[in-house]
Motif scaffolding. Structure first.
Motif, mmCIF file in Angstrom:
data_model
loop_
_atom_site.group_PDB
_atom_site.id
_atom_site.type_symbol
_atom_site.label_atom_id
_atom_site.label_comp_id
_atom_site.label_asym_id
_atom_site.label_seq_id
_atom_site.Cartn_x
_atom_site.Cartn_y
_atom_site.Cartn_z
ATOM 1 N N MET A 44 22.331 26.024 5.791
ATOM 2 C CA MET A 44 23.730 26.208 6.177
ATOM 3 C C MET A 44 24.028 25.729 7.598
ATOM 4 N N GLY A 45 23.288 24.723 8.060
ATOM 5 C CA GLY A 45 23.509 24.180 9.394
ATOM 6 C C GLY A 45 23.011 25.055 10.520
ATOM 7 N N MET A 46 22.373 26.176 10.170
ATOM 8 C CA MET A 46 21.918 27.108 11.200
ATOM 9 C C MET A 46 20.477 26.876 11.620
ATOM 10 N N SER A 47 19.620 26.474 10.663
ATOM 11 C CA SER A 47 18.209 26.292 10.978
ATOM 12 C C SER A 47 17.559 25.435 9.902
ATOM 13 N N THR A 48 16.375 24.955 10.207
ATOM 14 C CA THR A 48 15.548 24.290 9.214
ATOM 15 C C THR A 48 14.502 25.293 8.753
ATOM 16 N N GLN A 49 14.536 25.635 7.486
ATOM 17 C CA GLN A 49 13.592 26.596 6.927
ATOM 18 C C GLN A 49 12.340 25.859 6.435
ATOM 19 N N VAL A 177 23.501 24.792 1.408
ATOM 20 C CA VAL A 177 22.059 24.787 1.634
ATOM 21 C C VAL A 177 21.604 23.374 1.280
ATOM 22 N N GLY A 178 20.949 22.716 2.202
ATOM 23 C CA GLY A 178 20.668 21.293 2.081
ATOM 24 C C GLY A 178 20.067 20.860 0.752
ATOM 25 N N ASP A 179 20.597 19.739 0.239
ATOM 26 C CA ASP A 179 20.051 19.148 -0.985
ATOM 27 C C ASP A 179 18.791 18.350 -0.674
#
Length: 192
Positions: A44-49, A177-179
């Motif tokens: 969601m643009g907040m962090s890289t999980q 959530v990134g594709d």
């Protein structure tokens, strides 16, 4: 034919067969304590999980002389490790990994490209949730030599690629959530 000529021919044949024996492909079995596929995505643009799978099996066949290799890897998708047990269960659901139906993912190489005597990229088929897509892994590091503790021939490598999770029927919440998912595989394998 003189005795010297016969000896020379016999020596030539023995050298030929010795060379063929040295050039035989070597099979390496993945070390499950040092082989971990990881993946990362934008949350969601907040962090890289960054998450990983804890159970991986497979083998690498390497022919150093011919500069050829084959890689077969099976990932136990139920071994997902998010760092939070409730999220482990959530991501194994039908909208994401659907491990109840598809407990494993596989990668089978179709071509390994060598540069300067080392693998530089690995082309192959990645199967997730029963869907197979071609991918190319860029090899970012490679080692081949004696294992420092086991004293057996070993290999180690890191490789990476980017896939779209929606192409594997796991696209819930995209694009929030990134594709795009970056796969990063750390692999160590030892001769049998």
């Amino acid at each position: 034919m003189t005795r010297t000529q016969v000896s020379a021919v016999a020596l030539a044949f023995s050298a030929l067969f010795a060379g063929q024996a040295m050039a035989a492909p070597q099979t390496y079995v993945l070390d499950p304590t040092h082989s971990f596929p990881r993946f990362s995505y934008d949350h969601m643009g907040m962090s890289t999980q960054i998450l990983r799978f804890n159970k991986t099996t497979g083998s690498v066949v390497l022919d150093k002389q011919a500069k050829q290799a084959r890689v077969d890897v099976t990932i136990d998708m139920t071994s997902i490790d998010t760092g939070f047990e409730m999220f482990d269960d959530h991501i194994q659901g039908a909208d994401f990994l659907d491990t109840a139906t598809y407990p494993t993912a596989t990668f089978t190489s179709t071509k390994v490209v060598f540069e300067d005597g080392k693998p530089a990229s690995i082309e192959g088929d990645l199967t997730i949730k029963g869907i197979t897509k071609p991918v190319t892994l860029a090899v970012t590091s490679f080692f081949n030599g004696a294992h420092p503790m086991l004293k057996k021939d070993a290999i180690g490598a890191n490789a990476t690629t980017v896939i779209k999770r929606s192409e594997f029927n796991a696209g819930k919440f995209a694009p929030g959530v990134g594709d795009d998912v970056t796969l990063d595989i750390a692999l160590e394998a030892i001769t049998e």
